[in-house]
Scaffold this active site. Structure first.
Site, mmCIF file in Angstrom:
data_model
loop_
_atom_site.group_PDB
_atom_site.id
_atom_site.type_symbol
_atom_site.label_atom_id
_atom_site.label_comp_id
_atom_site.label_asym_id
_atom_site.label_seq_id
_atom_site.Cartn_x
_atom_site.Cartn_y
_atom_site.Cartn_z
ATOM 1 N N CYS A 1 7.067 -0.501 6.855
ATOM 2 C CA CYS A 1 6.598 0.689 6.159
ATOM 3 C C CYS A 1 7.700 1.228 5.264
ATOM 4 O O CYS A 1 8.849 1.322 5.689
ATOM 5 C CB CYS A 1 6.198 1.746 7.196
ATOM 6 S SG CYS A 1 5.614 3.274 6.466
ATOM 7 N N LEU A 2 7.349 1.585 4.028
ATOM 8 C CA LEU A 2 8.353 2.104 3.095
ATOM 9 C C LEU A 2 8.972 3.403 3.609
ATOM 10 O O LEU A 2 10.095 3.733 3.251
ATOM 11 C CB LEU A 2 7.732 2.341 1.715
ATOM 12 C CG LEU A 2 7.158 1.100 1.015
ATOM 13 C CD1 LEU A 2 6.607 1.475 -0.351
ATOM 14 C CD2 LEU A 2 8.209 0.004 0.885
ATOM 15 N N HIS B 88 -1.620 6.649 7.762
ATOM 16 C CA HIS B 88 -0.689 7.567 7.076
ATOM 17 C C HIS B 88 -1.396 8.860 6.671
ATOM 18 O O HIS B 88 -0.875 9.956 6.876
ATOM 19 C CB HIS B 88 -0.160 6.931 5.782
ATOM 20 C CG HIS B 88 1.097 6.145 5.950
ATOM 21 N ND1 HIS B 88 2.260 6.692 6.443
ATOM 22 C CD2 HIS B 88 1.392 4.857 5.653
ATOM 23 C CE1 HIS B 88 3.206 5.755 6.454
ATOM 24 N NE2 HIS B 88 2.706 4.633 5.977
ATOM 25 N N GLY C 182 0.852 -1.189 0.000
ATOM 26 C CA GLY C 182 0.000 0.000 0.000
ATOM 27 C C GLY C 182 0.881 1.229 0.000
ATOM 28 O O GLY C 182 2.047 1.175 0.412
ATOM 29 N N GLN D 196 3.067 9.847 1.327
ATOM 30 C CA GLN D 196 4.375 9.181 1.287
ATOM 31 C C GLN D 196 5.165 9.551 0.031
ATOM 32 O O GLN D 196 6.360 9.295 -0.049
ATOM 33 C CB GLN D 196 4.212 7.664 1.340
ATOM 34 C CG GLN D 196 3.759 7.139 2.698
ATOM 35 C CD GLN D 196 3.725 5.632 2.705
ATOM 36 O OE1 GLN D 196 2.755 5.023 2.278
ATOM 37 N NE2 GLN D 196 4.805 5.011 3.162
ATOM 38 N N HIS E 76 -3.316 0.613 8.050
ATOM 39 C CA HIS E 76 -1.981 1.231 8.040
ATOM 40 C C HIS E 76 -1.972 2.475 7.144
ATOM 41 O O HIS E 76 -1.445 3.523 7.527
ATOM 42 C CB HIS E 76 -0.969 0.177 7.557
ATOM 43 C CG HIS E 76 0.449 0.645 7.455
ATOM 44 N ND1 HIS E 76 1.453 0.187 8.289
ATOM 45 C CD2 HIS E 76 1.045 1.519 6.605
ATOM 46 C CE1 HIS E 76 2.598 0.783 7.957
ATOM 47 N NE2 HIS E 76 2.382 1.586 6.928
ATOM 48 N N GLU E 77 -2.580 2.357 5.954
ATOM 49 C CA GLU E 77 -2.546 3.482 4.996
ATOM 50 C C GLU E 77 -3.478 4.625 5.409
ATOM 51 O O GLU E 77 -3.123 5.797 5.234
ATOM 52 C CB GLU E 77 -2.890 3.005 3.585
ATOM 53 C CG GLU E 77 -1.987 1.894 3.029
ATOM 54 C CD GLU E 77 -0.506 2.198 3.096
ATOM 55 O OE1 GLU E 77 -0.119 3.388 3.053
ATOM 56 O OE2 GLU E 77 0.286 1.244 3.218
#
Ligand code: NI
Length: 175
Positions: A92-93, A138, A45, A50, A134-135
């Site tokens: 996480c990226l 963000h 995702g 991000q 999670h997204e």
């Protein structure tokens, strides 16, 4: 298409609640690049902030794990219901080389616009529910590391500072 730069822990845009998307057509120019960025970095995702976009939308694709899944776009997503709890390891990226087991809801109900601007509301479970939570975090300025206990957070304080400074920690860790 071209891959975009993924911002890392320490960038203020990751702590900002993203601006609502007024028209689904506004996100269209970014979808392909965001998907390419996510695939290149092997993510499941990616939230718009991000890649430095102050817009409330995200892309998710878990089709490499669940074969009936596909690349989805969620615009102005809002969690409207939660059921149960589950624990799963996350990464996480934007917080590279740090993984941690996080407790979240097992199922979530999500209200959103799809990529054609049509309002949808449905329940998601399993991995999809996990990635969505999670997204959506963000997009509201929340990172998975925020859920760690003070003791576990202490173990990554130095690593987070290293990410903020150089983009990566000197050593990885799984909590
Ligand atoms: Ni993330």
């Amino acid at each position: 298409m071209s891959a975009l730069a993924v911002v890392k822990y320490g960038d203020p845009i990751l702590r900002k609640k993203t601006a609502p998307v007024a028209d689904a057509a506004d996100v269209e120019p970014y979808i392909e690049d965001m998907l390419e960025t996510m695939y290149e970095e092997a993510g499941m995702g990616l939230a718009a902030n991000q890649v430095s976009l102050d817009m409330n939308f995200m892309v998710v694709d878990i089709s490499h794990v669940e074969e009936d899944e596909y690349a989805r776009t969620f615009i102005n997503p809002e969690i409207t219901g939660k059921e149960g709890t589950s624990e799963m390891e996350e990464g996480c990226l934007s917080v590279p080389d740090i993984r941690a087991t996080i407790e979240r809801a097992e199922k979530v109900r999500l209200l959103y616009l799809d990529d054609e601007g049509v309002e949808q509301e449905s329940w998601f479970d399993g991995l999809m529910s996990r990635v969505i939570q999670h997204e959506v975090d963000h997009l509201n300025g929340i990172l998975f590391t925020d859920y760690l206990t003070p003791a576990k957070r202490g173990l990554i304080t130095k690593r987070l500072a290293e990410i903020a400074e150089t983009g990566a920690p000197s050593t990885g860790i799984i909590l």
